[in-house]
Motif scaffolding. Sequence first.
Motif, PDB file in Angstrom:
ATOM      1  N   CYS A   1       0.763  -1.033  -0.001  1.00 53.78           N
ATOM      2  CA  CYS A   1       0.113   0.053  -0.132  1.00 53.78           C
ATOM      3  C   CYS A   1       0.949   1.219  -0.165  1.00 53.78           C
ATOM      4  CB  CYS A   1      -0.835  -0.089   1.342  1.00 53.78           C
ATOM      5  SG  CYS A   1      -2.120   1.326   1.256  1.00 53.78           S
ATOM      6  N   SER A   2       0.497   2.192  -0.750  1.00 55.20           N
ATOM      7  CA  SER A   2       1.201   3.429  -0.882  1.00 55.20           C
ATOM      8  C   SER A   2       0.343   4.370  -0.527  1.00 55.20           C
ATOM      9  CB  SER A   2       1.756   3.760  -2.421  1.00 55.20           C
ATOM     10  OG  SER A   2       0.618   3.794  -3.393  1.00 55.20           O
ATOM     11  N   ALA A   3      -0.533   4.403   0.221  1.00 56.80           N
ATOM     12  CA  ALA A   3      -1.488   5.357   0.872  1.00 56.80           C
ATOM     13  C   ALA A   3      -0.771   5.883   1.871  1.00 56.80           C
ATOM     14  CB  ALA A   3      -2.789   4.909   1.069  1.00 56.80           C
ATOM     15  N   GLU A   4      -0.888   7.408   2.388  1.00 61.30           N
ATOM     16  CA  GLU A   4      -0.408   8.002   3.766  1.00 61.30           C
ATOM     17  C   GLU A   4      -0.695   6.928   4.833  1.00 61.30           C
ATOM     18  OE1 GLU A   4      -0.087  12.063   4.220  1.00 61.30           O
ATOM     19  OE2 GLU A   4       0.423  12.124   2.182  1.00 61.30           O
ATOM     20  N   GLY A   5      -1.983   6.577   4.820  1.00 61.52           N
ATOM     21  CA  GLY A   5      -2.633   5.881   5.608  1.00 61.52           C
ATOM     22  C   GLY A   5      -4.001   5.336   5.414  1.00 61.52           C
ATOM     23  N   ILE A   6      -4.651   4.758   6.032  1.00 68.33           N
ATOM     24  CA  ILE A   6      -5.946   3.889   5.666  1.00 68.33           C
ATOM     25  C   ILE A   6      -6.685   4.078   6.594  1.00 68.33           C
ATOM     26  CG2 ILE A   6      -4.783   2.277   4.133  1.00 68.33           C
ATOM     27  CD1 ILE A   6      -5.682   0.152   5.875  1.00 68.33           C
ATOM     28  N   THR A   7      -8.132   3.908   6.386  1.00 68.72           N
ATOM     29  CA  THR A   7      -9.158   3.746   7.443  1.00 68.72           C
ATOM     30  C   THR A   7      -9.880   2.492   7.224  1.00 68.72           C
ATOM     31  OG1 THR A   7      -9.483   6.151   7.131  1.00 68.72           O
ATOM     32  CG2 THR A   7     -11.510   4.775   7.849  1.00 68.72           C
ATOM     33  N   VAL A   8     -10.088   1.797   8.381  1.00 65.85           N
ATOM     34  CA  VAL A   8     -10.775   0.430   7.993  1.00 65.85           C
ATOM     35  C   VAL A   8     -12.259   0.729   8.838  1.00 65.85           C
ATOM     36  CG1 VAL A   8     -10.763  -1.834   8.948  1.00 65.85           C
ATOM     37  CG2 VAL A   8      -8.712  -0.649   8.156  1.00 65.85           C
ATOM     38  N   GLY A   9     -13.073   0.162   8.203  1.00 71.70           N
ATOM     39  CA  GLY A   9     -14.493   0.164   8.685  1.00 71.70           C
ATOM     40  C   GLY A   9     -15.499  -0.861   7.971  1.00 71.70           C
ATOM     41  N   ALA A  10     -16.735  -0.834   8.384  1.00 73.64           N
ATOM     42  CA  ALA A  10     -17.776  -1.694   7.760  1.00 73.64           C
ATOM     43  C   ALA A  10     -18.301  -1.047   6.324  1.00 73.64           C
ATOM     44  CB  ALA A  10     -19.039  -1.586   8.690  1.00 73.64           C
ATOM     45  N   SER A  11     -18.135  -2.097   5.548  1.00 78.91           N
ATOM     46  CA  SER A  11     -18.576  -1.556   4.255  1.00 78.91           C
ATOM     47  C   SER A  11     -19.178  -3.047   3.582  1.00 78.91           C
ATOM     48  CB  SER A  11     -17.393  -1.104   3.221  1.00 78.91           C
ATOM     49  OG  SER A  11     -17.962  -0.851   1.911  1.00 78.91           O
ATOM     50  N   ALA A  12     -18.579  -3.713   2.762  1.00 81.94           N
ATOM     51  CA  ALA A  12     -19.061  -4.827   2.091  1.00 81.94           C
ATOM     52  C   ALA A  12     -19.143  -5.927   3.188  1.00 81.94           C
ATOM     53  CB  ALA A  12     -18.667  -5.478   0.998  1.00 81.94           C
ATOM     54  N   ASP A  13     -18.459  -5.794   4.299  1.00 82.64           N
ATOM     55  CA  ASP A  13     -18.132  -6.876   5.350  1.00 82.64           C
ATOM     56  C   ASP A  13     -17.767  -5.873   6.684  1.00 82.64           C
ATOM     57  OD1 ASP A  13     -17.576  -9.210   6.493  1.00 82.64           O
ATOM     58  OD2 ASP A  13     -15.976  -9.942   5.133  1.00 82.64           O
ATOM     59  N   ASN A  14     -17.512  -6.738   7.692  1.00 85.84           N
ATOM     60  CA  ASN A  14     -17.329  -6.050   8.972  1.00 85.84           C
ATOM     61  C   ASN A  14     -16.008  -5.124   9.029  1.00 85.84           C
ATOM     62  OD1 ASN A  14     -19.222  -7.440  10.564  1.00 85.84           O
ATOM     63  ND2 ASN A  14     -17.880  -8.892  10.875  1.00 85.84           N
ATOM     64  N   ALA A  15     -15.041  -5.581   8.229  1.00 96.49           N
ATOM     65  CA  ALA A  15     -13.835  -4.921   8.147  1.00 96.49           C
ATOM     66  C   ALA A  15     -13.146  -4.751   6.957  1.00 96.49           C
ATOM     67  CB  ALA A  15     -12.657  -5.419   9.169  1.00 96.49           C
ATOM     68  N   ASP A  16     -13.443  -3.562   6.136  1.00101.23           N
ATOM     69  CA  ASP A  16     -12.788  -3.303   5.023  1.00101.23           C
ATOM     70  C   ASP A  16     -11.781  -2.194   5.003  1.00101.23           C
ATOM     71  OD1 ASP A  16     -14.348  -5.501   3.682  1.00101.23           O
ATOM     72  OD2 ASP A  16     -15.828  -4.056   3.249  1.00101.23           O
ATOM     73  N   CYS A  17     -11.144  -2.116   3.834  1.00101.95           N
ATOM     74  CA  CYS A  17     -10.320  -0.734   3.774  1.00101.95           C
ATOM     75  C   CYS A  17     -11.174   0.110   3.142  1.00101.95           C
ATOM     76  CB  CYS A  17      -9.080  -1.079   2.947  1.00101.95           C
ATOM     77  SG  CYS A  17      -7.963   0.485   2.454  1.00101.95           S
ATOM     78  N   LEU A  18     -11.424   1.295   3.772  1.00 99.67           N
ATOM     79  CA  LEU A  18     -12.338   2.570   3.121  1.00 99.67           C
ATOM     80  C   LEU A  18     -11.745   3.362   2.317  1.00 99.67           C
ATOM     81  CD1 LEU A  18     -14.623   3.099   6.230  1.00 99.67           C
ATOM     82  CD2 LEU A  18     -14.892   1.291   4.362  1.00 99.67           C
ATOM     83  N   THR A  19     -10.249   3.233   2.261  1.00102.96           N
ATOM     84  CA  THR A  19      -9.461   4.090   1.340  1.00102.96           C
ATOM     85  C   THR A  19      -9.408   3.428   0.138  1.00102.96           C
ATOM     86  OG1 THR A  19      -8.226   4.508   3.532  1.00102.96           O
ATOM     87  CG2 THR A  19      -7.083   5.062   1.486  1.00102.96           C
ATOM     88  N   PHE A  20      -9.697   2.113  -0.180  1.00104.26           N
ATOM     89  CA  PHE A  20      -9.503   1.714  -1.526  1.00104.26           C
ATOM     90  C   PHE A  20     -10.092   2.684  -2.593  1.00104.26           C
ATOM     91  CE2 PHE A  20     -11.841  -0.470  -5.054  1.00104.26           C
ATOM     92  CZ  PHE A  20     -10.634  -1.236  -5.452  1.00104.26           C
ATOM     93  N   GLU A  21      -9.317   2.748  -3.594  1.00103.63           N
ATOM     94  CA  GLU A  21      -9.908   3.575  -4.643  1.00103.63           C
ATOM     95  C   GLU A  21      -9.337   2.770  -6.175  1.00103.63           C
ATOM     96  OE1 GLU A  21      -9.298   7.894  -5.292  1.00103.63           O
ATOM     97  OE2 GLU A  21      -8.997   8.010  -2.983  1.00103.63           O
TER      98      GLU A  21
END
Length: 102
Positions: A73-93
């Motif tokens: 991962c080359s993002a500065e940081g990521i956020t994890v939270g509920a999306s399609a599942d309990n714990a997903d990377c919400l920073t995904f683009e």
Amino acid sequence: MPISIGLPIVTSCSVDSCGYNHGGCHAGAISVGGPHSHCNTFVDTADKGGRDETASVGACTRTDCKFNDSLICSAEGITVGASADNADCLTFEAKETAGATA
């Protein structure tokens, strides 16, 4: 003790049911993958554990993410939270593909 220099951190995690999440993610490092950027390190437990430091993102198998650079991962940081599942990377683009129109 090894230090994860240059790896992005998990800046926030809203998944309270994860054993590593108590005042932030405290896994040594997480990995992200699967069809919807799942946090592969998620552990559904009331027991709390991990390290004192905030977790880094050690690996990402979502090669279609614009932040994926050779499975890191080359993002500065990521956020994890509920999306399609309990714990997903919400920073995904999604990466822009050749020939895509705006």
